[in-house]
Motif scaffolding. Sequence first.
Motif, PDB file in Angstrom:
ATOM      1  N   ASP A 331       0.835  -1.254  -0.074  1.00  0.00           N
ATOM      2  CA  ASP A 331      -0.020   0.200  -0.066  1.00  0.00           C
ATOM      3  C   ASP A 331       0.942   1.163  -0.032  1.00  0.00           C
ATOM      4  OD1 ASP A 331      -2.423  -1.405   0.027  1.00  0.00           O
ATOM      5  OD2 ASP A 331      -2.645  -1.518   2.109  1.00  0.00           O
ATOM      6  N   LYS A 332       1.878   1.255   0.880  1.00  0.00           N
ATOM      7  CA  LYS A 332       3.045   2.424   0.688  1.00  0.00           C
ATOM      8  C   LYS A 332       3.611   2.634  -0.470  1.00  0.00           C
ATOM      9  CE  LYS A 332       4.004   2.737   5.759  1.00  0.00           C
ATOM     10  NZ  LYS A 332       3.811   4.012   5.965  1.00  0.00           N
ATOM     11  N   GLN A 333       4.023   1.536  -1.074  1.00  0.00           N
ATOM     12  CA  GLN A 333       4.761   1.443  -2.362  1.00  0.00           C
ATOM     13  C   GLN A 333       4.022   1.872  -3.538  1.00  0.00           C
ATOM     14  OE1 GLN A 333       5.840  -2.556  -2.498  1.00  0.00           O
ATOM     15  NE2 GLN A 333       7.532  -2.307  -0.887  1.00  0.00           N
ATOM     16  N   GLU A 334       2.655   1.641  -3.818  1.00  0.00           N
ATOM     17  CA  GLU A 334       1.917   2.084  -4.804  1.00  0.00           C
ATOM     18  C   GLU A 334       2.162   3.448  -5.087  1.00  0.00           C
ATOM     19  OE1 GLU A 334       0.598  -0.030  -6.654  1.00  0.00           O
ATOM     20  OE2 GLU A 334       0.481  -1.844  -5.547  1.00  0.00           O
ATOM     21  N   GLY A 335       2.515   4.056  -6.478  1.00  0.00           N
ATOM     22  CA  GLY A 335       2.733   5.143  -6.953  1.00  0.00           C
ATOM     23  C   GLY A 335       3.983   5.800  -6.373  1.00  0.00           C
ATOM     24  N   VAL A 336       4.808   4.992  -5.511  1.00  0.00           N
ATOM     25  CA  VAL A 336       6.050   5.578  -5.428  1.00  0.00           C
ATOM     26  C   VAL A 336       7.277   4.848  -5.900  1.00  0.00           C
ATOM     27  CG1 VAL A 336       7.406   5.849  -3.138  1.00  0.00           C
ATOM     28  CG2 VAL A 336       4.938   6.371  -2.968  1.00  0.00           C
ATOM     29  N   LEU A 337       7.231   3.334  -5.726  1.00  0.00           N
ATOM     30  CA  LEU A 337       8.168   2.609  -6.266  1.00  0.00           C
ATOM     31  C   LEU A 337       7.768   2.138  -7.606  1.00  0.00           C
ATOM     32  CD1 LEU A 337       9.395   0.275  -3.118  1.00  0.00           C
ATOM     33  CD2 LEU A 337      10.140   2.488  -3.827  1.00  0.00           C
ATOM     34  N   HIS A 338       8.562   2.106  -8.557  1.00  0.00           N
ATOM     35  CA  HIS A 338       8.133   1.744  -9.810  1.00  0.00           C
ATOM     36  C   HIS A 338       7.938   0.068  -9.934  1.00  0.00           C
ATOM     37  CE1 HIS A 338       8.779   0.771 -14.302  1.00  0.00           C
ATOM     38  NE2 HIS A 338       8.436   1.984 -14.329  1.00  0.00           N
ATOM     39  N   PRO A 339       6.929  -0.320 -10.874  1.00  0.00           N
ATOM     40  CA  PRO A 339       6.653  -1.701 -11.043  1.00  0.00           C
ATOM     41  C   PRO A 339       7.769  -2.623 -10.982  1.00  0.00           C
ATOM     42  CG  PRO A 339       4.943  -0.247 -12.130  1.00  0.00           C
ATOM     43  CD  PRO A 339       6.097   0.623 -11.579  1.00  0.00           C
ATOM     44  N   LEU A 340       8.850  -2.104 -11.374  1.00  0.00           N
ATOM     45  CA  LEU A 340      10.090  -3.019 -11.582  1.00  0.00           C
ATOM     46  C   LEU A 340      11.179  -2.872 -10.650  1.00  0.00           C
ATOM     47  CD1 LEU A 340      10.325  -2.675 -15.665  1.00  0.00           C
ATOM     48  CD2 LEU A 340       9.534  -4.680 -14.243  1.00  0.00           C
ATOM     49  N   ASN A 341      10.724  -2.082  -9.632  1.00  0.00           N
ATOM     50  CA  ASN A 341      11.567  -1.836  -8.634  1.00  0.00           C
ATOM     51  C   ASN A 341      11.822  -3.346  -7.759  1.00  0.00           C
ATOM     52  OD1 ASN A 341      12.143  -1.305  -5.466  1.00  0.00           O
ATOM     53  ND2 ASN A 341      12.386   0.612  -6.230  1.00  0.00           N
ATOM     54  N   ALA A 342      12.817  -3.376  -7.282  1.00  0.00           N
ATOM     55  CA  ALA A 342      13.259  -4.890  -6.921  1.00  0.00           C
ATOM     56  C   ALA A 342      12.612  -5.028  -5.374  1.00  0.00           C
ATOM     57  CB  ALA A 342      14.790  -5.350  -6.701  1.00  0.00           C
ATOM     58  N   HIS A 343      12.682  -4.045  -4.662  1.00  0.00           N
ATOM     59  CA  HIS A 343      11.949  -4.122  -3.542  1.00  0.00           C
ATOM     60  C   HIS A 343      10.693  -4.343  -3.464  1.00  0.00           C
ATOM     61  CE1 HIS A 343      15.711  -1.901  -1.898  1.00  0.00           C
ATOM     62  NE2 HIS A 343      15.685  -2.952  -1.176  1.00  0.00           N
ATOM     63  N   TYR A 344       9.811  -3.736  -4.403  1.00  0.00           N
ATOM     64  CA  TYR A 344       8.599  -3.750  -4.633  1.00  0.00           C
ATOM     65  C   TYR A 344       8.235  -5.299  -5.232  1.00  0.00           C
ATOM     66  CZ  TYR A 344       3.961  -3.047  -7.055  1.00  0.00           C
ATOM     67  OH  TYR A 344       2.756  -3.302  -7.617  1.00  0.00           O
ATOM     68  N   LEU A 345       9.008  -5.801  -6.027  1.00  0.00           N
ATOM     69  CA  LEU A 345       8.817  -7.208  -6.612  1.00  0.00           C
ATOM     70  C   LEU A 345       9.160  -8.308  -5.555  1.00  0.00           C
ATOM     71  CD1 LEU A 345      10.452  -7.038 -10.120  1.00  0.00           C
ATOM     72  CD2 LEU A 345       8.027  -6.987  -9.601  1.00  0.00           C
ATOM     73  N   LYS A 346       9.988  -7.899  -4.636  1.00  0.00           N
ATOM     74  CA  LYS A 346      10.118  -8.956  -3.574  1.00  0.00           C
ATOM     75  C   LYS A 346       9.133  -9.000  -2.642  1.00  0.00           C
ATOM     76  CE  LYS A 346      13.379 -11.225  -2.857  1.00  0.00           C
ATOM     77  NZ  LYS A 346      13.553 -12.663  -3.314  1.00  0.00           N
ATOM     78  N   THR A 347       8.632  -7.697  -2.293  1.00  0.00           N
ATOM     79  CA  THR A 347       7.412  -7.518  -1.292  1.00  0.00           C
ATOM     80  C   THR A 347       6.034  -8.357  -1.941  1.00  0.00           C
ATOM     81  OG1 THR A 347       8.093  -5.288  -0.797  1.00  0.00           O
ATOM     82  CG2 THR A 347       5.921  -5.997   0.001  1.00  0.00           C
ATOM     83  N   LEU A 348       5.747  -8.036  -3.389  1.00  0.00           N
ATOM     84  CA  LEU A 348       4.839  -8.919  -3.794  1.00  0.00           C
ATOM     85  C   LEU A 348       5.072 -10.430  -3.839  1.00  0.00           C
ATOM     86  CD1 LEU A 348       4.292  -6.911  -7.278  1.00  0.00           C
ATOM     87  CD2 LEU A 348       2.784  -7.000  -5.319  1.00  0.00           C
ATOM     88  N   GLU A 349       6.278 -11.056  -4.072  1.00  0.00           N
ATOM     89  CA  GLU A 349       6.481 -12.356  -3.850  1.00  0.00           C
ATOM     90  C   GLU A 349       6.099 -12.742  -2.486  1.00  0.00           C
ATOM     91  OE1 GLU A 349       9.875 -15.497  -3.570  1.00  0.00           O
ATOM     92  OE2 GLU A 349      10.712 -13.441  -4.426  1.00  0.00           O
ATOM     93  N   ASN A 350       6.538 -11.870  -1.682  1.00  0.00           N
ATOM     94  CA  ASN A 350       6.445 -12.520  -0.170  1.00  0.00           C
ATOM     95  C   ASN A 350       4.768 -12.305   0.169  1.00  0.00           C
ATOM     96  OD1 ASN A 350       8.779 -13.177   1.019  1.00  0.00           O
ATOM     97  ND2 ASN A 350       9.399 -10.954   0.858  1.00  0.00           N
ATOM     98  N   GLY A 351       4.011 -11.413  -0.239  1.00  0.00           N
ATOM     99  CA  GLY A 351       2.604 -11.300  -0.066  1.00  0.00           C
ATOM    100  C   GLY A 351       1.967 -12.280  -0.830  1.00  0.00           C
ATOM    101  N   PHE A 352       2.690 -12.715  -2.060  1.00  0.00           N
ATOM    102  CA  PHE A 352       1.857 -13.608  -2.725  1.00  0.00           C
ATOM    103  C   PHE A 352       1.886 -15.050  -1.812  1.00  0.00           C
ATOM    104  CE2 PHE A 352       2.532 -17.558  -5.566  1.00  0.00           C
ATOM    105  CZ  PHE A 352       1.427 -17.638  -6.312  1.00  0.00           C
ATOM    106  N   ASP A 353       2.997 -15.388  -1.358  1.00  0.00           N
ATOM    107  CA  ASP A 353       3.465 -16.728  -0.656  1.00  0.00           C
ATOM    108  C   ASP A 353       2.164 -16.536   0.743  1.00  0.00           C
ATOM    109  OD1 ASP A 353       5.002 -17.706  -2.379  1.00  0.00           O
ATOM    110  OD2 ASP A 353       6.642 -16.745  -1.049  1.00  0.00           O
ATOM    111  N   SER A 354       2.270 -15.459   1.356  1.00  0.00           N
ATOM    112  CA  SER A 354       1.594 -15.416   2.670  1.00  0.00           C
ATOM    113  C   SER A 354       0.048 -15.360   2.571  1.00  0.00           C
ATOM    114  CB  SER A 354       1.937 -14.159   3.375  1.00  0.00           C
ATOM    115  OG  SER A 354       1.839 -13.002   2.706  1.00  0.00           O
TER     116      SER A 354
END
Length: 455
Positions: A331-354
């Motif tokens: 939620d904090k990353q939306e519109g702030v980190l680019h969709p290809l930002n590594a931290h954004y992608l790692k968060t999505l992966e963790n969110g997917f698993d959880s």
Amino acid sequence: MKKLLHKRGDLILQEQPFACVLLPQFRHERCDRCYKLGKVLKCSGCLYVRYCDRACQQEAWPDHQAECVKLKALPAALVVPSAALMMARIIRRLQKGGDFQKGYYTAKLYRRFHDLMPHEEDIRKDTKRVEHFQAVSVVLRRLLDESAFPETAELFRIYGKMCINSFNIMDDDLNSIGTAMYLGASILDHSCRPNATASFVGARLQIRLLEDFVGSELDFGRIFISYIDLIEPPDTRREQLAERYYFHCECDRCEDEQDCRLMGAASCPNSDCKEPICIEGLADEDKCPACDTPIKQSTRERFREVTSFTRDRLAEMKDVTYFDVCRLCIDKQEGVLHPLNAHYLKTLENGFDSAIQLQKWDVALDYGARAARGYRRYCPYNPLVGLLLLSVGKIELNFGTMQAALKSLHEAEKILRVTHGEQHDLYKQKLVPLLCEAAQAYDMSQQTNVMVRRE
């Protein structure tokens, strides 16, 4: 000399381990010999290791016999550290002539245990590893006879070789379930843009090409695998490689400025613009190069705040992933980190698993699909991407969105056929049945649509 074409997906090396150990948290559910998941029975001698059947136990007995006596003498509640058990197995193998064992990586070329680099000087300067070595040595004395215990200098070299040359054995879900040393495969160097990848059948290592290779023969000096997670910014990758393997990575990807900027990119303040913005080094008057939107100081501060917050949360979730924390970060990353930002992608992966663990399927589908799109930009033929797409396709299949499921599963098939091969259980027993089910369901839905139109 005629040059040969080795194709993407070709199996170029497979090897049984010189020594291996199952991680202790899996010893109640996996066989200590073949590493298969299922019902396992305790060794009647030590009551510590477990096997899936008598055949595996008999195969393991020549190596386990001396170990069995030592494990039996330990307190029943003691969990033996995997590093200590691994070192004990290496030492026993060496004492039984293991230093003459050859690990072939071509028909003629091979490596032996003494060819492995111990990095003694580097490890002596590494306080954490020195402390770990000392702790392992204490346990090791309980696992070996005094007469079999190497002198300290030799023991330290063995420890160094184990640390630097070990592979994590991965199961079909890419979870680490064990550690192993492979003599032949130890020849392979690292690149953050590898042209080969490792997969496992039990403890047997398989190396496959990720791209076509042309040469009179396979030159293993030009074949690279990755030692680390590739979905990390270059500074993080270099830090991990220096910490674990004592070298500074200068591969072409680490030197690729565009790739580096993209992995740390911010989103343009203009929501209609998809341009990645490199925040660091911007002057006060700088604008988006694509749409001329000013990059204000508040935008930069917000980006740094969110990046720092995300980095801290990801570090805290290294071993356990929490859905609420992932959702807060996203939620904090939306519109702030680019969709290809590594931290954004790692968060999505963790969110997917959880989200999968909590059976929040709609959220898991959203996170997984977004993560897969980003990961493919950096690692087109990464096993993680194939497994991610397989999981996304399975959820889409359960939701009844057959066309989307077919697309995701076909993309997964293209990747896993290369990284694992068509005979691997992940491909044969998990992916193919899902593809058949999705294709059949899609055909039935198409036939139903035709019948409805005729009526």
